[in-house]
Design a protein around this motif. Structure first.
Motif, short mmCIF file in Angstrom:
data_model
loop_
_atom_site.label_atom_id
_atom_site.label_comp_id
_atom_site.label_asym_id
_atom_site.label_seq_id
_atom_site.Cartn_x
_atom_site.Cartn_y
_atom_site.Cartn_z
N PHE A 129 0.85 -1.18 0.00
CA PHE A 129 0.00 0.00 0.00
C PHE A 129 0.89 1.24 0.00
O PHE A 129 1.91 1.30 0.68
CB PHE A 129 -0.90 0.00 1.25
CG PHE A 129 -1.75 -1.23 1.37
CD1 PHE A 129 -2.96 -1.32 0.71
CD2 PHE A 129 -1.32 -2.31 2.15
CE1 PHE A 129 -3.74 -2.46 0.82
CE2 PHE A 129 -2.09 -3.45 2.26
CZ PHE A 129 -3.31 -3.53 1.59
N GLN A 185 1.32 7.09 3.02
CA GLN A 185 0.73 8.42 3.03
C GLN A 185 1.00 9.08 4.38
O GLN A 185 1.34 8.41 5.36
CB GLN A 185 -0.78 8.34 2.80
CG GLN A 185 -1.18 7.67 1.49
CD GLN A 185 -2.68 7.53 1.33
OE1 GLN A 185 -3.15 6.85 0.44
NE2 GLN A 185 -3.46 8.17 2.21
N TYR A 222 -4.41 8.84 6.79
CA TYR A 222 -5.37 7.96 6.13
C TYR A 222 -6.75 8.21 6.72
O TYR A 222 -6.90 8.39 7.94
CB TYR A 222 -5.00 6.49 6.34
CG TYR A 222 -3.62 6.12 5.85
CD1 TYR A 222 -3.43 5.60 4.57
CD2 TYR A 222 -2.50 6.29 6.67
CE1 TYR A 222 -2.16 5.24 4.13
CE2 TYR A 222 -1.23 5.94 6.23
CZ TYR A 222 -1.07 5.41 4.96
OH TYR A 222 0.19 5.07 4.53
N THR A 223 -7.73 8.19 5.84
CA THR A 223 -9.11 8.33 6.31
C THR A 223 -9.59 6.95 6.80
O THR A 223 -8.99 5.91 6.50
CB THR A 223 -10.04 8.81 5.18
OG1 THR A 223 -10.09 7.80 4.16
CG2 THR A 223 -9.54 10.12 4.59
N ALA A 253 -12.17 5.39 5.75
CA ALA A 253 -12.53 4.59 4.57
C ALA A 253 -11.30 3.94 3.96
O ALA A 253 -11.33 2.78 3.53
CB ALA A 253 -13.24 5.46 3.54
N GLU A 254 -10.20 4.66 3.92
CA GLU A 254 -8.96 4.11 3.36
C GLU A 254 -8.42 2.98 4.23
O GLU A 254 -7.93 1.96 3.72
CB GLU A 254 -7.93 5.22 3.21
CG GLU A 254 -8.27 6.22 2.09
CD GLU A 254 -7.32 7.40 2.06
OE1 GLU A 254 -7.15 8.01 0.99
OE2 GLU A 254 -6.75 7.75 3.15
N VAL A 255 -8.49 3.18 5.53
CA VAL A 255 -8.01 2.14 6.45
C VAL A 255 -8.87 0.89 6.32
O VAL A 255 -8.36 -0.24 6.29
CB VAL A 255 -8.02 2.67 7.90
CG1 VAL A 255 -7.66 1.54 8.86
CG2 VAL A 255 -7.06 3.83 8.05
N ALA A 297 -10.52 -0.05 3.71
CA ALA A 297 -10.23 -0.66 2.41
C ALA A 297 -8.97 -1.51 2.51
O ALA A 297 -8.89 -2.60 1.92
CB ALA A 297 -10.06 0.42 1.35
N MET A 298 -7.98 -1.03 3.25
CA MET A 298 -6.78 -1.83 3.48
C MET A 298 -7.14 -3.14 4.20
O MET A 298 -6.67 -4.23 3.83
CB MET A 298 -5.77 -1.06 4.32
CG MET A 298 -5.11 0.12 3.63
SD MET A 298 -3.96 0.92 4.79
CE MET A 298 -3.35 2.26 3.76
#
Length: 240
Positions: free
Chosen positions: A138, A141, A144-145, A147-149, A151-152
């Motif tokens: 990944f 960054q 992280y938002t 939503a991004e976390v 998604a991971m």
């Protein structure tokens, strides 16, 4: 010789003696022995040897022995039959016990095989998860938002375990990868205590959600066999 045969022989012998005596008396002129009336009366009271059937005693004895033999044979047959029935009953009980034990052994064997198979599959699954998680890449960054976390996490955690993993993270950190417990020092998405434990998954454990997710997944698998196992424990104890 039986009692009957002795008695018959004695009576016949007496008759013969009496008869001879009577003849002798007549020859000697003895008036007491020449009385035809007395002689006839005496003879009438006697049983002549000729009046007793020659084979009667043997027949009676043979019939008695035959009855005894038949009774003994019947008793022996009954005893043998009872013995055979008892042996058959005992053998049937042994066979039933052996059959039951064999069935129980087979059930246990299958259960053991199923358990080993399941454990092997779980180990393979955990190994695959670790490999996939380690291979996951990944982009780094600065922040992280949620939503991004999440998604991971969906890419790292198996689909059938994601909801359980998500439940724990919601309760522990509400998906804040920088969350820190002021009193205990627990840190990150899964609140590792101390947070430095997560260094085994990556040196960037403080700032990289992927590193925290990988470590958290490995911890849940190792200690509770899966995130759902960890979630079940959490529900019962409110910690894991």
């Amino acid at each position: 010789m039986s009692r009957i045969s002795v008695r018959g022989f004695a009576v016949a012998s007496a008759t013969a003696v009496t008869t001879v005596g009577a003849v002798v008396g007549v020859a000697s002129g003895d008036p007491q022995t020449t009385s035809s009336d007395n002689f006839e009366a005496t003879a009438a009271d006697m049983t002549l040897l000729a009046d007793i059937p020659a084979g009667q005693q043997a027949q009676v004895q043979t019939a008695s022995l035959t009855l005894q033999a038949d009774a003994q044979a019947a008793a022996a047959d009954s005893s043998a039959r009872k013995s055979a029935e008892e042996s058959a009953r005992i053998q049937a009980a042994k066979d039933a016990t052996a059959k039951k034990q064999a069935a129980e052994d087979e059930v246990q064997r299958k259960a053991d095989e199923e358990k080993k198979k399941k454990e092997a599959e779980e180990r393979a699954s955990r190994s695959e998860v670790r490999t996939t998680a380690s291979a996951g890449s990944f982009p780094v960054q600065g922040s992280y938002t949620v939503a991004e976390v999440q998604a991971m996490a969906r890419q790292i955690v198996p689909a059938d375990q994601f909801q359980c993993f998500s439940n724990i993270v919601n309760h522990e950190s509400t998906w804040n990868y920088r969350a820190q417990n002021a009193s205990s020092g627990a840190y990150g998405l899964v609140q590792a205590l101390p947070g430095s434990k997560m260094a085994s998954a990556g040196a960037d454990w403080q700032t990289n959600p992927a590193t925290q997710i990988k470590w958290g997944l490995g911890y849940m698998n190792d200690r509770y066999q899966s995130p759902c196992g960890a979630w079940s424990f959490w529900q019962a104890n409110h910690w894991y």
